[in-house]
Design a protein around this motif. Structure first.
Motif, short mmCIF file in Angstrom:
data_model
loop_
_atom_site.label_atom_id
_atom_site.label_comp_id
_atom_site.label_asym_id
_atom_site.label_seq_id
_atom_site.Cartn_x
_atom_site.Cartn_y
_atom_site.Cartn_z
N VAL A 67 0.85 -1.19 0.00
CA VAL A 67 0.00 0.00 0.00
C VAL A 67 0.88 1.25 0.00
CG1 VAL A 67 -1.83 1.25 1.20
CG2 VAL A 67 -1.74 -1.26 1.32
N PRO A 68 0.86 2.07 -1.06
CA PRO A 68 1.64 3.31 -1.07
C PRO A 68 1.23 4.23 0.08
CG PRO A 68 0.81 2.79 -3.26
CD PRO A 68 0.13 1.86 -2.32
N THR A 69 2.21 4.87 0.69
CA THR A 69 1.96 5.73 1.85
C THR A 69 2.75 7.02 1.70
OG1 THR A 69 1.67 3.78 3.25
CG2 THR A 69 2.05 5.88 4.37
N VAL A 70 2.09 8.15 1.98
CA VAL A 70 2.71 9.47 1.90
C VAL A 70 2.62 10.13 3.27
CG1 VAL A 70 2.75 11.70 0.73
CG2 VAL A 70 1.97 9.66 -0.50
N TYR A 71 3.73 10.73 3.70
CA TYR A 71 3.71 11.51 4.95
C TYR A 71 4.13 12.94 4.62
CZ TYR A 71 4.31 12.80 9.81
OH TYR A 71 4.19 13.42 11.03
N GLU A 72 3.27 13.90 4.96
CA GLU A 72 3.53 15.31 4.69
C GLU A 72 3.62 16.06 6.01
OE1 GLU A 72 1.18 19.06 2.65
OE2 GLU A 72 1.16 17.11 1.60
N ASP A 73 4.79 16.71 6.26
CA ASP A 73 4.96 17.43 7.52
C ASP A 73 4.42 18.85 7.41
OD1 ASP A 73 6.86 18.84 6.08
OD2 ASP A 73 8.56 17.75 6.93
N LEU A 74 4.60 19.62 8.48
CA LEU A 74 4.03 20.98 8.52
C LEU A 74 4.62 21.90 7.46
CD1 LEU A 74 3.88 21.57 12.39
CD2 LEU A 74 1.96 21.23 10.83
N SER A 75 5.87 21.63 7.06
CA SER A 75 6.50 22.47 6.04
C SER A 75 6.07 22.11 4.62
CB SER A 75 8.03 22.34 6.15
OG SER A 75 8.44 21.01 5.85
N GLY A 76 5.28 21.04 4.48
CA GLY A 76 4.83 20.62 3.16
C GLY A 76 5.73 19.60 2.50
N LYS A 77 6.82 19.20 3.17
CA LYS A 77 7.72 18.20 2.60
C LYS A 77 7.08 16.82 2.68
CE LYS A 77 12.29 16.11 3.18
NZ LYS A 77 13.55 16.07 3.98
N GLN A 78 7.14 16.09 1.58
CA GLN A 78 6.53 14.77 1.51
C GLN A 78 7.60 13.68 1.49
OE1 GLN A 78 3.93 14.74 -1.93
NE2 GLN A 78 2.23 15.59 -0.76
N ARG A 79 7.30 12.60 2.20
CA ARG A 79 8.15 11.40 2.18
C ARG A 79 7.28 10.23 1.76
NH1 ARG A 79 10.69 11.41 8.04
NH2 ARG A 79 8.80 12.58 8.50
N PHE A 80 7.87 9.35 0.96
CA PHE A 80 7.11 8.26 0.35
C PHE A 80 7.60 6.92 0.90
CE2 PHE A 80 7.39 11.78 -2.65
CZ PHE A 80 6.05 12.02 -2.91
N SER A 81 6.66 6.15 1.39
CA SER A 81 6.98 4.83 1.90
C SER A 81 5.86 3.88 1.49
CB SER A 81 7.15 4.87 3.42
OG SER A 81 7.62 3.63 3.91
N TYR A 82 5.94 2.66 2.00
CA TYR A 82 4.93 1.64 1.65
C TYR A 82 4.66 0.77 2.87
CZ TYR A 82 6.00 2.96 -3.17
OH TYR A 82 6.19 3.67 -4.33
N GLN A 83 3.39 0.57 3.14
CA GLN A 83 2.97 -0.41 4.12
C GLN A 83 2.56 -1.68 3.37
OE1 GLN A 83 0.51 1.27 7.44
NE2 GLN A 83 0.32 3.03 6.08
N TYR A 84 2.38 -2.75 4.10
CA TYR A 84 1.93 -3.96 3.43
C TYR A 84 1.24 -4.90 4.41
CZ TYR A 84 6.29 -6.07 5.25
OH TYR A 84 7.30 -6.52 6.06
N THR A 85 0.29 -5.64 3.87
CA THR A 85 -0.33 -6.74 4.61
C THR A 85 0.27 -8.04 4.10
OG1 THR A 85 -2.14 -6.90 3.00
CG2 THR A 85 -2.48 -5.46 4.89
N VAL A 86 0.15 -9.09 4.90
CA VAL A 86 0.84 -10.33 4.54
C VAL A 86 0.01 -11.53 4.93
CG1 VAL A 86 2.12 -10.29 6.72
CG2 VAL A 86 3.00 -11.62 4.82
N ALA A 87 0.05 -12.54 4.09
CA ALA A 87 -0.46 -13.88 4.40
C ALA A 87 0.64 -14.85 4.02
CB ALA A 87 -1.74 -14.17 3.61
#
Length: 288
Positions: free
Chosen positions: A190-210
């Motif tokens: 699952v693509p994940t974006v985190y945006e801080d107060l300054s507007g800077k974005q960081r891109f990561s990924y979560q995932y589920t698993v079986a």
């Protein structure tokens, strides 16, 4: 003439009457307003994290690639057996024995091995697996029992107050499994974006698993076991945004607290004073 426009007309001091009840209510009002003010100030200073879902590829500048970091221990597989990571996907990529940015660390006096590696995968369904497929001479009965220390995708996020599955397989222990078995981990990334107060974005990924384990056979005999990570990407993106309450809203809330508290306190004090005066008149009437 200007005095007619004064909507804050004053009552002469000689027409006012202080009371113990009024003093008590005034003190309670001040304490209550101070409590509400400190609560609102805490909420104003604190950073709120809001999450939302939408359909999009957030990291369009990645060139269609995802960084992967893998750390897995195989305590019953020698490091000299030429094991490594094989990568396949639906774009036709088929890489056997990927060794770039990877390292093998002997365990248990050389009887085991810990594999650490970083590589990229395409943003299409596929798999990567730890195996001995790239070995020039296959070991007899390779044992794929393992412990997964780390499997992450994208940039590492070190943010508090986020409950996410960024490293969902950490601590996965398969040491008690069948030594001849292969292990399948089916991942939904699952693509994940985190945006801080300054507007800077960081891109990561979560995932589920079986996961499942099995001993595979073909018409030629038993298939060499491996640790498979089969992945697919979710079209839904999770976005976390840091927000702070605007100043104007904080000022409006404080004004509402002060005005509302004084208004309610004035009504209570007026009711108590009126009831007290009425009771005094009743008492005077009984005495007369």
């Amino acid at each position: 003439l200007p005095f007619r426009f004064d909507i804050y007309r004053k009552v002469p001091k000689d027409l006012t009457q202080p009371t113990y009840t009024g003093a008590f209510i005034s003190i309670c009002c001040c304490v209550f307003m101070l409590f509400l003010f400190l609560s609102e100030l805490t909420g104003f200073i604190a950073t709120e994290i809001v999450n939302e879902l939408y359909v999009d590829d957030p990291d369009k500048d990645s060139g269609g690639k995802i960084d992967v970091s893998l750390n897995v221990s195989l305590p019953n597989l020698h490091c000299d057996c030429d094991g490594g990571v094989d990568i396949q996907d639906e774009m036709g990529r088929h890489e056997v024995g990927h060794i770039d940015n990877s390292m093998k660390v002997p365990l248990n006096d050389g009887y085991g091995c810990r594999f650490e590696g970083e590589f990229t995968i395409n943003k299409v369904p596929g798999n990567f697996h730890v195996s001995t497929h790239s070995a020039t001479a296959q070991p007899q009965n390779p044992d794929m029992t393992h412990i997964i220390h780390k499997l992450t995708f994208g940039e590492k996020l070190q943010v508090q107050h986020i409950q996410g599955a960024f490293n969902a397989l950490v601590g996965a222990n398969r040491l008690e499994s069948n030594s001849l078995a292969s292990h399948d981990y089916i991942l939904k990334i699952v693509p994940t974006v985190y945006e801080d107060l300054s507007g800077k974005q960081r891109f990561s990924y979560q995932y589920t698993v079986a996961n499942k384990e099995y001993v595979a056979y073909s018409h030629t005999g038993r298939i060499i076991p491996a640790i498979w990570f089969r992945y697919d990407l979710s079209p839904i993106t999770v976005k976390y945004t840091e927000r702070r309450q605007p100043v104007y809203r904080f000022i409006t809330t404080i004004c509402a607290i002060i005005g509302g508290t004084f208004t309610v306190a004035g009504i209570i004090d007026s009711c108590i004073f009126t009831a007290s005066e009425a009771w005094k008149k009743i008492q005077i009437g009984k005495m007369s």
